[in-house]
Design a protein around this motif. Structure first.
Motif, PDB file in Angstrom:
ATOM      1  N   HIS A   1       0.813  -1.217   0.000  1.00 57.72           N
ATOM      2  CA  HIS A   1       0.000   0.000   0.000  1.00 57.72           C
ATOM      3  C   HIS A   1       0.849   1.271   0.000  1.00 57.72           C
ATOM      4  O   HIS A   1       0.312   2.369  -0.100  1.00 57.72           O
ATOM      5  N   ASP A   2       2.154   1.126   0.148  1.00 58.87           N
ATOM      6  CA  ASP A   2       3.023   2.290   0.104  1.00 58.87           C
ATOM      7  C   ASP A   2       4.333   1.914  -0.589  1.00 58.87           C
ATOM      8  O   ASP A   2       4.527   0.762  -1.004  1.00 58.87           O
ATOM      9  N   ARG A   3       5.206   2.905  -0.721  1.00 54.92           N
ATOM     10  CA  ARG A   3       6.518   2.704  -1.335  1.00 54.92           C
ATOM     11  C   ARG A   3       7.563   3.180  -0.322  1.00 54.92           C
ATOM     12  O   ARG A   3       7.770   4.377  -0.164  1.00 54.92           O
ATOM     13  N   THR A   4       8.194   2.230   0.341  1.00 58.16           N
ATOM     14  CA  THR A   4       9.122   2.576   1.412  1.00 58.16           C
ATOM     15  C   THR A   4      10.540   2.155   1.041  1.00 58.16           C
ATOM     16  O   THR A   4      10.770   1.014   0.619  1.00 58.16           O
ATOM     17  N   VAL A   5      11.480   3.090   1.203  1.00 60.18           N
ATOM     18  CA  VAL A   5      12.898   2.818   0.992  1.00 60.18           C
ATOM     19  C   VAL A   5      13.654   3.315   2.223  1.00 60.18           C
ATOM     20  O   VAL A   5      13.129   4.082   3.028  1.00 60.18           O
ATOM     21  N   GLU A   6      14.901   2.879   2.363  1.00 63.21           N
ATOM     22  CA  GLU A   6      15.733   3.295   3.483  1.00 63.21           C
ATOM     23  C   GLU A   6      17.036   3.873   2.953  1.00 63.21           C
ATOM     24  O   GLU A   6      17.619   3.338   1.995  1.00 63.21           O
ATOM     25  N   ILE A   7      17.511   4.962   3.590  1.00 62.83           N
ATOM     26  CA  ILE A   7      18.688   5.656   3.099  1.00 62.83           C
ATOM     27  C   ILE A   7      19.647   5.971   4.237  1.00 62.83           C
ATOM     28  O   ILE A   7      19.218   6.254   5.363  1.00 62.83           O
ATOM     29  N   SER A   8      20.925   5.876   3.957  1.00 56.69           N
ATOM     30  CA  SER A   8      21.960   6.447   4.813  1.00 56.69           C
ATOM     31  C   SER A   8      22.955   7.135   3.889  1.00 56.69           C
ATOM     32  O   SER A   8      23.099   6.754   2.732  1.00 56.69           O
ATOM     33  N   GLY A   9      23.636   8.154   4.399  1.00 59.07           N
ATOM     34  CA  GLY A   9      24.500   8.941   3.532  1.00 59.07           C
ATOM     35  C   GLY A   9      23.738  10.093   2.918  1.00 59.07           C
ATOM     36  O   GLY A   9      22.980  10.786   3.607  1.00 59.07           O
ATOM     37  N   GLU A  10      23.875  10.293   1.607  1.00 67.77           N
ATOM     38  CA  GLU A  10      23.189  11.399   0.944  1.00 67.77           C
ATOM     39  C   GLU A  10      22.564  10.936  -0.358  1.00 67.77           C
ATOM     40  O   GLU A  10      23.167  10.182  -1.129  1.00 67.77           O
ATOM     41  N   ALA A  11      21.349  11.405  -0.618  1.00 61.70           N
ATOM     42  CA  ALA A  11      20.647  11.029  -1.840  1.00 61.70           C
ATOM     43  C   ALA A  11      19.715  12.149  -2.275  1.00 61.70           C
ATOM     44  O   ALA A  11      19.174  12.884  -1.451  1.00 61.70           O
ATOM     45  N   TYR A  12      19.542  12.250  -3.581  1.00 61.43           N
ATOM     46  CA  TYR A  12      18.584  13.183  -4.174  1.00 61.43           C
ATOM     47  C   TYR A  12      17.496  12.351  -4.832  1.00 61.43           C
ATOM     48  O   TYR A  12      17.773  11.413  -5.594  1.00 61.43           O
ATOM     49  N   PHE A  13      16.236  12.694  -4.540  1.00 61.48           N
ATOM     50  CA  PHE A  13      15.087  11.924  -5.034  1.00 61.48           C
ATOM     51  C   PHE A  13      14.233  12.757  -5.984  1.00 61.48           C
ATOM     52  O   PHE A  13      13.958  13.931  -5.702  1.00 61.48           O
TER      53      PHE A  13
END
Length: 385
Positions: A215-227
Protein backbone atom coordinates in the motif's frame (compact mmCIF):
# COMPACT_ATOMS: atom_id res chain seq x y z
CA UNK A 1 35.34 43.42 -31.80
CA UNK A 2 37.95 45.41 -29.87
CA UNK A 3 38.40 45.53 -26.10
CA UNK A 4 36.51 48.80 -25.67
CA UNK A 5 33.48 47.34 -27.44
CA UNK A 6 33.65 44.17 -25.30
CA UNK A 7 33.82 46.24 -22.11
CA UNK A 8 30.78 48.25 -23.20
CA UNK A 9 28.83 45.04 -23.86
CA UNK A 10 29.93 43.53 -20.55
CA UNK A 11 28.83 46.65 -18.65
CA UNK A 12 25.50 46.72 -20.49
CA UNK A 13 24.99 43.04 -19.70
CA UNK A 14 25.45 43.82 -16.01
CA UNK A 15 23.01 46.71 -16.33
CA UNK A 16 20.58 44.52 -18.33
CA UNK A 17 20.42 47.05 -21.15
CA UNK A 18 21.62 44.89 -24.05
CA UNK A 19 19.61 44.97 -27.26
CA UNK A 20 18.86 41.66 -28.97
CA UNK A 21 21.72 42.17 -31.43
CA UNK A 22 24.12 43.24 -28.67
CA UNK A 23 23.21 40.18 -26.64
CA UNK A 24 23.94 37.95 -29.63
CA UNK A 25 27.31 39.67 -30.13
CA UNK A 26 28.15 39.45 -26.44
CA UNK A 27 27.45 35.71 -26.09
CA UNK A 28 29.12 34.94 -29.39
CA UNK A 29 32.29 36.40 -27.88
CA UNK A 30 31.79 34.91 -24.43
CA UNK A 31 31.26 31.41 -25.86
CA UNK A 32 34.90 31.19 -26.99
CA UNK A 33 36.69 33.75 -24.81
CA UNK A 34 39.86 32.75 -22.98
CA UNK A 35 39.62 32.83 -19.21
CA UNK A 36 42.44 35.33 -18.74
CA UNK A 37 40.94 37.72 -21.32
CA UNK A 38 37.56 37.62 -19.58
CA UNK A 39 39.15 38.33 -16.22
CA UNK A 40 41.23 41.16 -17.70
CA UNK A 41 38.15 42.84 -19.15
CA UNK A 42 36.28 42.45 -15.87
CA UNK A 43 39.06 44.38 -14.16
CA UNK A 44 38.60 47.22 -16.62
CA UNK A 45 34.82 47.30 -16.33
CA UNK A 46 33.86 49.89 -13.76
CA UNK A 47 30.92 51.70 -12.25
CA UNK A 48 31.83 55.22 -11.24
CA UNK A 49 35.50 54.32 -11.24
CA UNK A 50 34.99 51.18 -9.09
CA UNK A 51 35.99 47.91 -10.81
CA UNK A 52 33.21 45.34 -10.94
CA UNK A 53 35.49 42.32 -11.00
CA UNK A 54 34.41 40.97 -7.61
CA UNK A 55 30.71 41.51 -8.24
CA UNK A 56 31.05 39.80 -11.61
CA UNK A 57 33.06 36.93 -10.12
CA UNK A 58 30.30 36.02 -7.69
CA UNK A 59 28.76 32.57 -8.13
CA UNK A 60 25.30 34.10 -8.70
CA UNK A 61 26.51 36.33 -11.54
CA UNK A 62 28.45 33.56 -13.25
CA UNK A 63 25.62 31.05 -12.86
CA UNK A 64 23.23 33.54 -14.46
CA UNK A 65 25.68 34.23 -17.27
CA UNK A 66 26.18 30.57 -18.08
CA UNK A 67 22.47 29.77 -17.74
CA UNK A 68 21.71 32.39 -20.38
CA UNK A 69 24.41 31.06 -22.70
CA UNK A 70 23.03 27.55 -22.29
CA UNK A 71 19.51 28.79 -23.07
CA UNK A 72 20.75 30.46 -26.26
CA UNK A 73 22.52 27.25 -27.28
CA UNK A 74 19.31 25.33 -26.68
CA UNK A 75 17.36 27.73 -28.88
CA UNK A 76 19.91 27.43 -31.67
CA UNK A 77 20.38 23.67 -31.50
CA UNK A 78 16.88 22.64 -30.49
CA UNK A 79 18.15 20.32 -27.80
CA UNK A 80 18.70 20.43 -24.08
CA UNK A 81 22.37 20.74 -23.13
CA UNK A 82 23.38 20.02 -19.56
CA UNK A 83 25.24 23.03 -18.24
CA UNK A 84 27.71 21.01 -16.23
CA UNK A 85 28.70 18.97 -19.27
CA UNK A 86 29.38 22.12 -21.23
CA UNK A 87 31.32 24.13 -18.68
CA UNK A 88 34.01 21.99 -17.11
CA UNK A 89 36.31 24.01 -14.94
CA UNK A 90 39.60 22.23 -14.83
CA UNK A 91 41.80 24.26 -17.11
CA UNK A 92 40.05 27.59 -17.55
CA UNK A 93 38.94 28.31 -14.00
CA UNK A 94 39.65 31.81 -12.76
CA UNK A 95 40.66 32.01 -9.13
CA UNK A 96 39.79 35.35 -7.57
CA UNK A 97 41.36 36.22 -4.23
CA UNK A 98 39.46 38.73 -2.13
CA UNK A 99 39.21 39.34 1.61
CA UNK A 100 40.73 35.97 2.51
CA UNK A 101 38.36 33.91 0.38
CA UNK A 102 38.57 32.13 -2.95
CA UNK A 103 36.14 31.90 -5.79
CA UNK A 104 36.16 29.63 -8.82
CA UNK A 105 34.51 31.18 -11.84
CA UNK A 106 32.39 28.89 -13.96
CA UNK A 107 33.83 29.23 -17.42
CA UNK A 108 34.29 27.29 -20.70
CA UNK A 109 37.18 24.83 -20.50
CA UNK A 110 38.01 24.58 -24.18
CA UNK A 111 41.32 26.34 -23.63
CA UNK A 112 44.04 24.48 -21.75
CA UNK A 113 46.49 27.31 -21.14
CA UNK A 114 45.61 27.81 -17.45
CA UNK A 115 45.98 24.22 -16.27
CA UNK A 116 47.13 23.87 -12.66
CA UNK A 117 50.59 22.44 -12.16
CA UNK A 118 50.20 19.18 -10.28
CA UNK A 119 52.50 18.15 -7.46
CA UNK A 120 54.18 14.75 -7.63
CA UNK A 121 51.56 13.20 -5.35
CA UNK A 122 47.99 13.40 -6.53
CA UNK A 123 44.67 11.65 -6.08
CA UNK A 124 42.11 11.20 -8.84
CA UNK A 125 38.50 12.29 -8.29
CA UNK A 126 35.68 9.87 -7.64
CA UNK A 127 33.59 8.38 -10.43
CA UNK A 128 30.32 6.64 -11.23
CA UNK A 129 29.93 3.25 -9.58
CA UNK A 130 28.24 1.21 -6.86
CA UNK A 131 27.78 -2.27 -5.42
CA UNK A 132 24.39 -3.97 -5.82
CA UNK A 133 23.42 -6.60 -3.25
CA UNK A 134 20.64 -8.90 -4.46
CA UNK A 135 18.02 -10.57 -2.27
CA UNK A 136 20.05 -13.81 -2.19
CA UNK A 137 23.12 -11.99 -0.91
CA UNK A 138 25.06 -11.99 -4.18
CA UNK A 139 26.94 -8.78 -4.83
CA UNK A 140 27.56 -7.16 -8.22
CA UNK A 141 30.06 -4.36 -8.76
CA UNK A 142 28.15 -2.14 -11.17
CA UNK A 143 31.09 -0.11 -12.47
CA UNK A 144 32.82 -3.23 -13.80
CA UNK A 145 30.07 -4.73 -15.98
CA UNK A 146 28.46 -3.73 -19.26
CA UNK A 147 24.93 -2.81 -20.26
CA UNK A 148 22.13 -5.35 -20.14
CA UNK A 149 19.97 -7.38 -17.78
CA UNK A 150 21.90 -8.43 -14.70
CA UNK A 151 19.15 -10.13 -12.68
CA UNK A 152 15.54 -11.27 -12.65
CA UNK A 153 14.06 -11.57 -9.17
CA UNK A 154 10.51 -12.91 -8.98
CA UNK A 155 9.57 -11.14 -12.19
CA UNK A 156 11.46 -7.89 -11.49
CA UNK A 157 14.09 -7.32 -14.15
CA UNK A 158 17.23 -5.41 -13.16
CA UNK A 159 18.90 -3.67 -16.10
CA UNK A 160 22.08 -1.61 -16.31
CA UNK A 161 21.87 1.14 -18.94
CA UNK A 162 24.77 3.52 -19.50
CA UNK A 163 25.86 3.54 -15.89
CA UNK A 164 22.36 3.74 -14.41
CA UNK A 165 20.36 0.92 -12.82
CA UNK A 166 16.72 0.41 -13.86
CA UNK A 167 13.99 -1.85 -12.46
CA UNK A 168 11.12 -3.17 -14.57
CA UNK A 169 8.55 -4.82 -12.29
CA UNK A 170 5.33 -4.88 -14.30
CA UNK A 171 5.12 -8.67 -14.04
CA UNK A 172 6.27 -8.99 -10.44
CA UNK A 173 3.90 -10.33 -7.79
CA UNK A 174 6.46 -10.73 -5.01
CA UNK A 175 8.96 -8.13 -3.88
CA UNK A 176 12.55 -8.89 -2.96
CA UNK A 177 14.87 -6.50 -1.15
CA UNK A 178 17.90 -5.05 -2.92
CA UNK A 179 20.58 -2.68 -1.69
CA UNK A 180 22.78 -0.29 -3.64
CA UNK A 181 25.85 1.01 -1.85
CA UNK A 182 28.28 3.61 -3.11
CA UNK A 183 31.74 3.30 -1.57
CA UNK A 184 33.75 6.44 -0.91
CA UNK A 185 34.79 8.10 -4.20
CA UNK A 186 31.73 6.74 -6.04
CA UNK A 187 28.28 8.09 -6.91
CA UNK A 188 25.40 6.41 -8.73
CA UNK A 189 21.92 6.83 -10.16
CA UNK A 190 19.11 4.29 -10.23
CA UNK A 191 15.45 4.20 -11.26
CA UNK A 192 13.14 2.38 -8.88
CA UNK A 193 10.28 0.09 -10.00
CA UNK A 194 7.75 2.98 -9.86
CA UNK A 195 9.89 5.24 -12.07
CA UNK A 196 11.27 7.34 -9.21
CA UNK A 197 14.89 8.35 -9.78
CA UNK A 198 17.50 8.39 -7.01
CA UNK A 199 21.02 9.81 -7.12
CA UNK A 200 23.40 8.49 -4.44
CA UNK A 201 26.37 10.52 -3.30
CA UNK A 202 29.60 8.88 -2.13
CA UNK A 203 29.51 6.61 0.95
CA UNK A 204 25.73 6.15 0.80
CA UNK A 205 23.33 3.21 0.89
CA UNK A 206 19.79 2.76 -0.44
CA UNK A 207 17.66 -0.24 0.53
CA UNK A 208 14.44 -0.84 -1.44
CA UNK A 209 12.05 -3.51 -2.78
CA UNK A 210 12.31 -4.78 -6.35
CA UNK A 211 8.56 -4.13 -6.75
CA UNK A 212 6.16 -1.89 -4.84
CA UNK A 213 3.40 -4.45 -4.24
CA UNK A 214 1.98 -3.08 -0.97
CA UNK A 215 0.00 0.00 0.00
CA UNK A 216 3.02 2.29 0.10
CA UNK A 217 6.52 2.70 -1.34
CA UNK A 218 9.12 2.58 1.41
CA UNK A 219 12.90 2.82 0.99
CA UNK A 220 15.73 3.30 3.48
CA UNK A 221 18.69 5.66 3.10
CA UNK A 222 21.96 6.45 4.81
CA UNK A 223 24.50 8.94 3.53
CA UNK A 224 23.19 11.40 0.94
CA UNK A 225 20.65 11.03 -1.84
CA UNK A 226 18.58 13.18 -4.17
CA UNK A 227 15.09 11.92 -5.03
CA UNK A 228 12.75 12.68 -7.93
CA UNK A 229 9.65 10.77 -6.87
CA UNK A 230 7.03 9.59 -9.34
CA UNK A 231 3.51 10.58 -8.34
CA UNK A 232 1.14 7.88 -7.15
CA UNK A 233 -1.51 9.17 -4.71
CA UNK A 234 -2.61 5.61 -3.99
CA UNK A 235 0.85 4.63 -2.76
CA UNK A 236 2.62 7.24 -0.64
CA UNK A 237 6.40 7.29 -0.92
CA UNK A 238 8.31 7.04 2.37
CA UNK A 239 12.02 7.36 3.09
CA UNK A 240 13.39 6.00 6.37
CA UNK A 241 16.59 7.75 7.45
CA UNK A 242 19.08 6.01 9.75
CA UNK A 243 16.20 4.81 11.94
CA UNK A 244 15.91 8.40 13.16
CA UNK A 245 13.38 10.01 10.82
CA UNK A 246 10.89 9.30 8.06
CA UNK A 247 9.89 11.45 5.10
CA UNK A 248 6.43 11.09 3.56
CA UNK A 249 5.78 12.28 0.02
CA UNK A 250 3.45 11.77 -2.95
CA UNK A 251 5.58 13.20 -5.75
CA UNK A 252 8.38 15.71 -5.43
CA UNK A 253 12.10 16.51 -5.63
CA UNK A 254 14.16 16.59 -2.45
CA UNK A 255 17.63 15.94 -1.05
CA UNK A 256 18.57 14.05 2.11
CA UNK A 257 21.95 14.45 3.79
CA UNK A 258 22.23 11.84 6.54
CA UNK A 259 25.95 11.24 6.95
CA UNK A 260 26.76 10.14 10.46
CA UNK A 261 29.72 12.53 10.69
CA UNK A 262 27.52 15.59 10.06
CA UNK A 263 25.94 17.51 12.93
CA UNK A 264 22.37 16.85 11.78
CA UNK A 265 20.24 15.04 9.25
CA UNK A 266 19.10 17.56 6.64
CA UNK A 267 16.10 17.18 4.35
CA UNK A 268 15.83 19.90 1.70
CA UNK A 269 12.78 20.31 -0.54
CA UNK A 270 13.20 21.47 -4.15
CA UNK A 271 9.66 20.96 -5.44
CA UNK A 272 6.33 19.62 -4.18
CA UNK A 273 5.70 18.93 -0.51
CA UNK A 274 7.09 16.52 2.06
CA UNK A 275 6.39 15.76 5.70
CA UNK A 276 9.37 15.09 7.95
CA UNK A 277 8.67 12.91 11.01
CA UNK A 278 11.20 12.43 13.80
CA UNK A 279 11.30 11.88 17.55
CA UNK A 280 11.33 15.66 18.02
CA UNK A 281 8.06 16.17 16.15
CA UNK A 282 6.91 16.65 12.56
CA UNK A 283 7.05 19.46 10.01
CA UNK A 284 5.72 19.94 6.48
CA UNK A 285 8.21 21.56 4.10
CA UNK A 286 7.54 23.97 1.27
CA UNK A 287 9.93 24.30 -1.70
CA UNK A 288 13.15 26.00 -0.67
CA UNK A 289 12.88 24.97 2.99
CA UNK A 290 15.10 22.58 4.93
CA UNK A 291 14.52 20.49 8.04
CA UNK A 292 17.58 19.94 10.24
CA UNK A 293 17.01 16.97 12.52
CA UNK A 294 18.84 16.61 15.83
CA UNK A 295 16.99 16.06 19.11
CA UNK A 296 14.31 18.33 17.62
CA UNK A 297 13.48 19.46 14.08
CA UNK A 298 14.72 22.91 13.11
CA UNK A 299 12.99 24.50 10.12
CA UNK A 300 15.20 26.64 7.90
CA UNK A 301 13.48 29.02 5.50
CA UNK A 302 16.57 30.48 3.81
CA UNK A 303 18.48 27.70 2.06
CA UNK A 304 20.93 27.69 -0.85
CA UNK A 305 19.25 24.82 -2.67
CA UNK A 306 21.75 25.04 -5.52
CA UNK A 307 24.50 24.32 -3.04
CA UNK A 308 22.56 21.42 -1.52
CA UNK A 309 22.25 19.52 -4.83
CA UNK A 310 25.48 20.72 -6.47
CA UNK A 311 27.05 17.28 -5.90
CA UNK A 312 24.42 15.68 -8.15
CA UNK A 313 25.48 17.93 -11.04
CA UNK A 314 29.21 17.29 -10.61
CA UNK A 315 30.08 20.38 -8.57
CA UNK A 316 31.54 21.22 -5.18
CA UNK A 317 29.77 24.33 -3.91
CA UNK A 318 31.73 25.67 -0.94
CA UNK A 319 29.84 28.95 -0.44
CA UNK A 320 30.21 30.10 3.19
CA UNK A 321 31.55 26.70 4.28
CA UNK A 322 34.14 26.25 6.99
CA UNK A 323 37.26 24.13 6.65
CA UNK A 324 35.90 21.04 8.42
CA UNK A 325 32.75 20.82 6.30
CA UNK A 326 34.77 21.21 3.10
CA UNK A 327 37.25 18.55 4.24
CA UNK A 328 34.45 16.06 4.95
CA UNK A 329 33.23 16.43 1.37
CA UNK A 330 36.73 15.95 -0.01
CA UNK A 331 37.31 12.89 2.19
CA UNK A 332 34.23 11.14 0.78
CA UNK A 333 34.93 11.99 -2.85
CA UNK A 334 38.68 11.33 -2.93
CA UNK A 335 38.75 8.43 -0.44
CA UNK A 336 41.23 10.14 1.86
CA UNK A 337 41.78 10.62 5.58
CA UNK A 338 41.93 14.24 6.70
CA UNK A 339 44.26 15.07 9.57
CA UNK A 340 44.68 18.48 11.22
CA UNK A 341 48.31 19.01 12.24
CA UNK A 342 47.34 21.57 14.88
CA UNK A 343 44.35 23.89 14.88
CA UNK A 344 41.45 23.93 12.41
CA UNK A 345 41.91 27.15 10.37
CA UNK A 346 39.13 29.66 11.06
CA UNK A 347 38.38 30.41 7.39
CA UNK A 348 35.32 30.24 5.20
CA UNK A 349 35.38 29.55 1.49
CA UNK A 350 33.20 30.98 -1.29
CA UNK A 351 32.80 29.52 -4.74
CA UNK A 352 32.32 26.41 -6.81
CA UNK A 353 34.62 23.93 -8.52
CA UNK A 354 34.09 20.77 -10.55
CA UNK A 355 34.20 17.37 -8.89
CA UNK A 356 36.05 16.04 -11.95
CA UNK A 357 39.29 17.71 -10.84
CA UNK A 358 42.12 15.88 -9.13
CA UNK A 359 42.66 16.54 -5.44
CA UNK A 360 45.75 18.66 -6.07
CA UNK A 361 43.82 20.93 -8.44
CA UNK A 362 41.13 21.53 -5.83
CA UNK A 363 43.76 22.18 -3.17
CA UNK A 364 45.45 24.78 -5.35
CA UNK A 365 42.26 26.82 -5.16
CA UNK A 366 41.86 26.30 -1.44
CA UNK A 367 45.46 27.37 -0.80
CA UNK A 368 44.68 30.83 -2.11
CA UNK A 369 42.66 31.47 1.04
CA UNK A 370 45.70 30.90 3.21
CA UNK A 371 45.10 27.24 4.09
CA UNK A 372 48.02 24.91 3.30
CA UNK A 373 48.09 21.16 2.91
CA UNK A 374 50.40 18.19 2.59
CA UNK A 375 49.51 14.89 0.93
CA UNK A 376 51.06 11.72 2.34
CA UNK A 377 49.70 8.72 0.49
CA UNK A 378 45.94 8.69 1.22
CA UNK A 379 46.25 11.22 4.07
CA UNK A 380 45.57 14.90 3.56
CA UNK A 381 47.24 16.90 6.31
CA UNK A 382 45.83 20.37 6.97
CA UNK A 383 48.63 22.63 8.17
CA UNK A 384 48.26 25.46 10.68
CA UNK A 385 47.19 28.78 9.17
Amino acid sequence: MNDDQKIVLLKKYMDRTLTDQEEADFFSWYHDVRAEEFHHLLQQTSDGGKPLVYEAASPAFLAQLNDRLTALDNEQQGARIRKISRFWWAAAAILVLAAGTWMVMKHPAAKQDMAVNKPVQDIAPGRNGAILTLADGNQITLDSIGNGQISNQNGSRVILQNGSLHYEASGAAIASINTVRTPVSRQFRLVLPDGSAVWLNAASTLKYPTAFTGHDRTVEISGEAYFEVAQDPEKPFRVKINNKATIEVLGTHFNINAYTDESSIRATLLAGSIKVNAAGGAVVLKPGQQAAIRETIQLRNIVNTGQVIAWKDGIFNFDAMGVEEVMRQLARWYDIEVVYEKNVPDIRFYGEIGRNLSLSQVLEGLKMSGVNFRIEGKRLIVLPS
